[in-house]
Design a protein around this motif. Structure first.
Motif, mmCIF file in Angstrom:
data_model
loop_
_atom_site.group_PDB
_atom_site.id
_atom_site.type_symbol
_atom_site.label_atom_id
_atom_site.label_comp_id
_atom_site.label_asym_id
_atom_site.label_seq_id
_atom_site.Cartn_x
_atom_site.Cartn_y
_atom_site.Cartn_z
ATOM 1 N N SER A 241 16.184 -41.983 -34.370
ATOM 2 C CA SER A 241 15.686 -41.929 -32.999
ATOM 3 C C SER A 241 16.778 -42.278 -31.992
ATOM 4 O O SER A 241 16.538 -42.330 -30.797
ATOM 5 C CB SER A 241 14.504 -42.887 -32.825
ATOM 6 O OG SER A 241 14.859 -44.201 -33.241
ATOM 7 N N HIS A 242 17.987 -42.525 -32.476
ATOM 8 C CA HIS A 242 19.147 -42.866 -31.653
ATOM 9 C C HIS A 242 19.632 -41.620 -30.913
ATOM 10 O O HIS A 242 19.486 -40.488 -31.397
ATOM 11 C CB HIS A 242 20.235 -43.431 -32.570
ATOM 12 C CG HIS A 242 21.344 -44.131 -31.864
ATOM 13 N ND1 HIS A 242 22.364 -43.465 -31.224
ATOM 14 C CD2 HIS A 242 21.612 -45.460 -31.711
ATOM 15 C CE1 HIS A 242 23.205 -44.341 -30.717
ATOM 16 N NE2 HIS A 242 22.776 -45.565 -30.990
ATOM 17 N N ILE A 243 20.264 -41.803 -29.746
ATOM 18 C CA ILE A 243 20.754 -40.677 -28.944
ATOM 19 C C ILE A 243 21.827 -39.873 -29.682
ATOM 20 O O ILE A 243 21.914 -38.650 -29.535
ATOM 21 C CB ILE A 243 21.306 -41.182 -27.584
ATOM 22 C CG1 ILE A 243 21.722 -40.014 -26.692
ATOM 23 C CG2 ILE A 243 22.469 -42.137 -27.785
ATOM 24 C CD1 ILE A 243 20.602 -39.106 -26.279
ATOM 25 N N ALA B 254 26.080 -43.384 -38.453
ATOM 26 C CA ALA B 254 24.998 -44.360 -38.564
ATOM 27 C C ALA B 254 25.554 -45.719 -38.994
ATOM 28 O O ALA B 254 25.126 -46.767 -38.485
ATOM 29 C CB ALA B 254 23.948 -43.881 -39.560
ATOM 30 N N LEU B 255 26.497 -45.717 -39.912
ATOM 31 C CA LEU B 255 27.139 -46.973 -40.322
ATOM 32 C C LEU B 255 27.896 -47.599 -39.156
ATOM 33 O O LEU B 255 27.844 -48.813 -38.945
ATOM 34 C CB LEU B 255 28.100 -46.715 -41.486
ATOM 35 C CG LEU B 255 27.476 -46.393 -42.845
ATOM 36 C CD1 LEU B 255 28.565 -46.041 -43.849
ATOM 37 C CD2 LEU B 255 26.648 -47.563 -43.354
ATOM 38 N N HIS B 256 28.585 -46.762 -38.404
ATOM 39 C CA HIS B 256 29.363 -47.260 -37.266
ATOM 40 C C HIS B 256 28.460 -47.927 -36.232
ATOM 41 O O HIS B 256 28.742 -49.038 -35.766
ATOM 42 C CB HIS B 256 30.126 -46.101 -36.626
ATOM 43 C CG HIS B 256 30.781 -46.453 -35.318
ATOM 44 N ND1 HIS B 256 31.913 -47.229 -35.243
ATOM 45 C CD2 HIS B 256 30.431 -46.135 -34.040
ATOM 46 C CE1 HIS B 256 32.246 -47.380 -33.969
ATOM 47 N NE2 HIS B 256 31.371 -46.727 -33.217
ATOM 48 N N PHE B 257 27.376 -47.271 -35.874
ATOM 49 C CA PHE B 257 26.520 -47.789 -34.806
ATOM 50 C C PHE B 257 25.576 -48.901 -35.283
ATOM 51 O O PHE B 257 24.914 -49.527 -34.463
ATOM 52 C CB PHE B 257 25.733 -46.644 -34.165
ATOM 53 C CG PHE B 257 26.562 -45.800 -33.243
ATOM 54 C CD1 PHE B 257 26.826 -46.224 -31.961
ATOM 55 C CD2 PHE B 257 27.106 -44.605 -33.682
ATOM 56 C CE1 PHE B 257 27.616 -45.458 -31.105
ATOM 57 C CE2 PHE B 257 27.891 -43.829 -32.842
ATOM 58 C CZ PHE B 257 28.156 -44.256 -31.546
ATOM 59 N N TYR C 16 26.676 -37.172 -23.151
ATOM 60 C CA TYR C 16 25.607 -37.970 -23.747
ATOM 61 C C TYR C 16 26.125 -38.803 -24.913
ATOM 62 O O TYR C 16 25.372 -39.556 -25.524
ATOM 63 C CB TYR C 16 24.463 -37.074 -24.221
ATOM 64 C CG TYR C 16 23.682 -36.448 -23.099
ATOM 65 C CD1 TYR C 16 22.645 -37.138 -22.479
ATOM 66 C CD2 TYR C 16 23.980 -35.168 -22.651
ATOM 67 C CE1 TYR C 16 21.928 -36.569 -21.438
ATOM 68 C CE2 TYR C 16 23.270 -34.582 -21.603
ATOM 69 C CZ TYR C 16 22.246 -35.294 -21.008
ATOM 70 O OH TYR C 16 21.531 -34.738 -19.973
ATOM 71 N N LEU C 17 27.416 -38.620 -25.207
ATOM 72 C CA LEU C 17 28.035 -39.364 -26.305
ATOM 73 C C LEU C 17 29.113 -40.297 -25.766
ATOM 74 O O LEU C 17 30.190 -40.436 -26.347
ATOM 75 C CB LEU C 17 28.629 -38.391 -27.337
ATOM 76 C CG LEU C 17 27.622 -37.484 -28.045
ATOM 77 C CD1 LEU C 17 28.337 -36.453 -28.922
ATOM 78 C CD2 LEU C 17 26.650 -38.301 -28.893
ATOM 79 N N MET C 18 28.816 -40.930 -24.642
ATOM 80 C CA MET C 18 29.764 -41.861 -24.015
ATOM 81 C C MET C 18 30.177 -42.974 -24.980
ATOM 82 O O MET C 18 31.286 -43.508 -24.893
ATOM 83 C CB MET C 18 29.142 -42.471 -22.758
ATOM 84 C CG MET C 18 28.802 -41.466 -21.669
ATOM 85 S SD MET C 18 30.266 -40.735 -20.910
ATOM 86 C CE MET C 18 30.914 -42.146 -20.026
ATOM 87 N N PHE D 222 22.204 -33.030 -33.342
ATOM 88 C CA PHE D 222 21.288 -31.936 -33.661
ATOM 89 C C PHE D 222 21.408 -30.819 -32.618
ATOM 90 O O PHE D 222 21.546 -29.634 -32.962
ATOM 91 C CB PHE D 222 19.849 -32.440 -33.717
ATOM 92 C CG PHE D 222 18.821 -31.351 -33.852
ATOM 93 C CD1 PHE D 222 18.455 -30.876 -35.102
ATOM 94 C CD2 PHE D 222 18.242 -30.777 -32.729
ATOM 95 C CE1 PHE D 222 17.520 -29.854 -35.231
ATOM 96 C CE2 PHE D 222 17.311 -29.757 -32.850
ATOM 97 C CZ PHE D 222 16.946 -29.302 -34.100
ATOM 98 N N LEU D 223 21.376 -31.184 -31.345
ATOM 99 C CA LEU D 223 21.461 -30.193 -30.276
ATOM 100 C C LEU D 223 22.803 -29.473 -30.302
ATOM 101 O O LEU D 223 22.865 -28.246 -30.139
ATOM 102 C CB LEU D 223 21.263 -30.873 -28.920
ATOM 103 C CG LEU D 223 19.861 -31.421 -28.639
ATOM 104 C CD1 LEU D 223 19.859 -32.216 -27.329
ATOM 105 C CD2 LEU D 223 18.839 -30.298 -28.586
ATOM 106 N N LEU D 224 23.865 -30.223 -30.537
ATOM 107 C CA LEU D 224 25.205 -29.639 -30.548
ATOM 108 C C LEU D 224 25.343 -28.590 -31.648
ATOM 109 O O LEU D 224 25.818 -27.469 -31.407
ATOM 110 C CB LEU D 224 26.234 -30.753 -30.723
ATOM 111 C CG LEU D 224 27.709 -30.411 -30.511
ATOM 112 C CD1 LEU D 224 28.463 -31.660 -30.064
ATOM 113 C CD2 LEU D 224 28.359 -29.867 -31.781
ATOM 114 N N ILE D 225 24.926 -28.946 -32.855
ATOM 115 C CA ILE D 225 25.058 -28.012 -33.978
ATOM 116 C C ILE D 225 24.102 -26.838 -33.816
ATOM 117 O O ILE D 225 24.448 -25.694 -34.133
ATOM 118 C CB ILE D 225 24.828 -28.733 -35.317
ATOM 119 C CG1 ILE D 225 25.890 -29.820 -35.514
ATOM 120 C CG2 ILE D 225 24.871 -27.750 -36.487
ATOM 121 C CD1 ILE D 225 25.669 -30.684 -36.737
#
Length: 307
Positions: A177-179, A44-47, A241-243, A185-188
């Motif tokens: 709400s970010h991708i 979150a800090l990075h983005f 999805y994490l391009m 969440f989906l990955l874990i």
């Protein structure tokens, strides 16, 4: 001599207490659930083009608060499951079973840590606190108290509580709400399914004796192996999805996914299913640690691209 003996006894009791306490909070499980909170915070800090220097207090409150909430949930799980823990080899030495920590003390510890954790998180953001509550409620009430002994769906429910942890860290900085936090969440969530199924295959007889409705206990190994393959296959498209994390991350993660998928298919051809399940478990643990490490490395200022 007498003073030295008394000191030795006191130190011995202190070490035993610390050992019992780490067992009570399921140290390995606690760390594996707190780490995604950190990853969510870091990303979150990075983005948001921000730094830890600007959010030191929020970081402290987020990590300590989430650790308390997760520890409280794990302690309450131990308190509630004491009857079945007596029947399983890997849990029969927990302090709730041996009686070294009375059950009323365990219950009080679980409640106090939970409440303290929520109070600390409220000093970050309401959204982060809500995610923490959803995770806690899902694990303690929906998983531990409702579904674990009744339905094979318990693995899905338990996976929700583990998957929501990175959202706590992310939401302490900005809305989730970010991708990136959604894919995390989906990955874990998906990762936890084959990870837990591998454990259930290895401990199938123990779960059966304890009356826990794990998938291999209720529906057998073949059904469990098919579901493992399906869930690992579901991981394959997620890196794309994490391009925003870069080509290196996508390539390495995809290679890991393909390797794990091939290993999951091998379960249909091996005769030593317990050994295969053990390898699957070890691979799953290392898989997630490698992914988290990669996420941190590729977002370091010296490697990441300006956004």
């Amino acid at each position: 001599m007498r003073i030295n003996k008394q000191l030795s006894l006191l130190l011995g009791r202190k070490e035993r207490f610390i050992s019992e306490l780490t067992t009570l909070v399921k140290r390995g499980v606690l760390v594996s659930n707190v780490l995604p909170v950190f990853i969510g915070f870091w990303l979150a800090l990075h983005f948001s083009n921000d730094s830890f220097m600007n959010h030191g207090n929020v970081f402290f409150l987020t990590m300590i608060g989430s650790t308390f909430v997760i520890a409280g949930a794990l302690i309450l799980n131990n308190w509630y499951d004491v009857d079945i823990d007596r029947l399983m080899e890997r849990t029969k030495k927990r302090p709730t079973v041996t009686g070294t920590i009375p059950l009323h003390v365990v219950l009080s510890m679980g409640i106090i840590l939970t409440v303290l954790g929520f109070i600390l998180l409220l000093f970050t953001t309401v959204e982060a606190t809500i995610y923490a509550f959803v995770g806690w409620f899902t694990y303690v009430v929906l998983y531990t108290m409702w579904s674990k002994r009744r339905y094979t769906l318990n693995t899905v429910i338990g996976s929700v509580s583990g998957a929501i942890t990175p959202l706590i860290g992310w939401a302490a900085i900005q809305p989730a709400s970010h991708i990136v936090p959604i894919v995390l969440f989906l990955l874990i969530f998906i990762w936890q399914m084959p990870h837990t199924f591998a454990i259930a295959i290895r401990k199938c007889e123990e779960y059966k004796a304890a009356g826990v409705a794990m998938l291999p206990v209720v529906h057998g190994l073949n059904v469990t192996k098919r579901q493992i393959v399906v869930y690992v296959a579901c991981l394959l498209p997620l890196p794309f999805y994490l391009m925003s994390l870069g080509t290196t991350f996508i390539v390495i993660t995809t290679l890991l996914n393909v390797a794990w998928f091939v290993l999951s298919l091998y379960g249909f051809f091996t005769k030593n299913e317990l050994k295969w399940a053990r390898i699957m478990f070890l691979c799953s643990v290392n898989y997630l640690m490698i992914l988290f490490f990669l996420m941190m490395i590729v977002t370091l200022p010296i490697f990441s691209q300006p956004k």
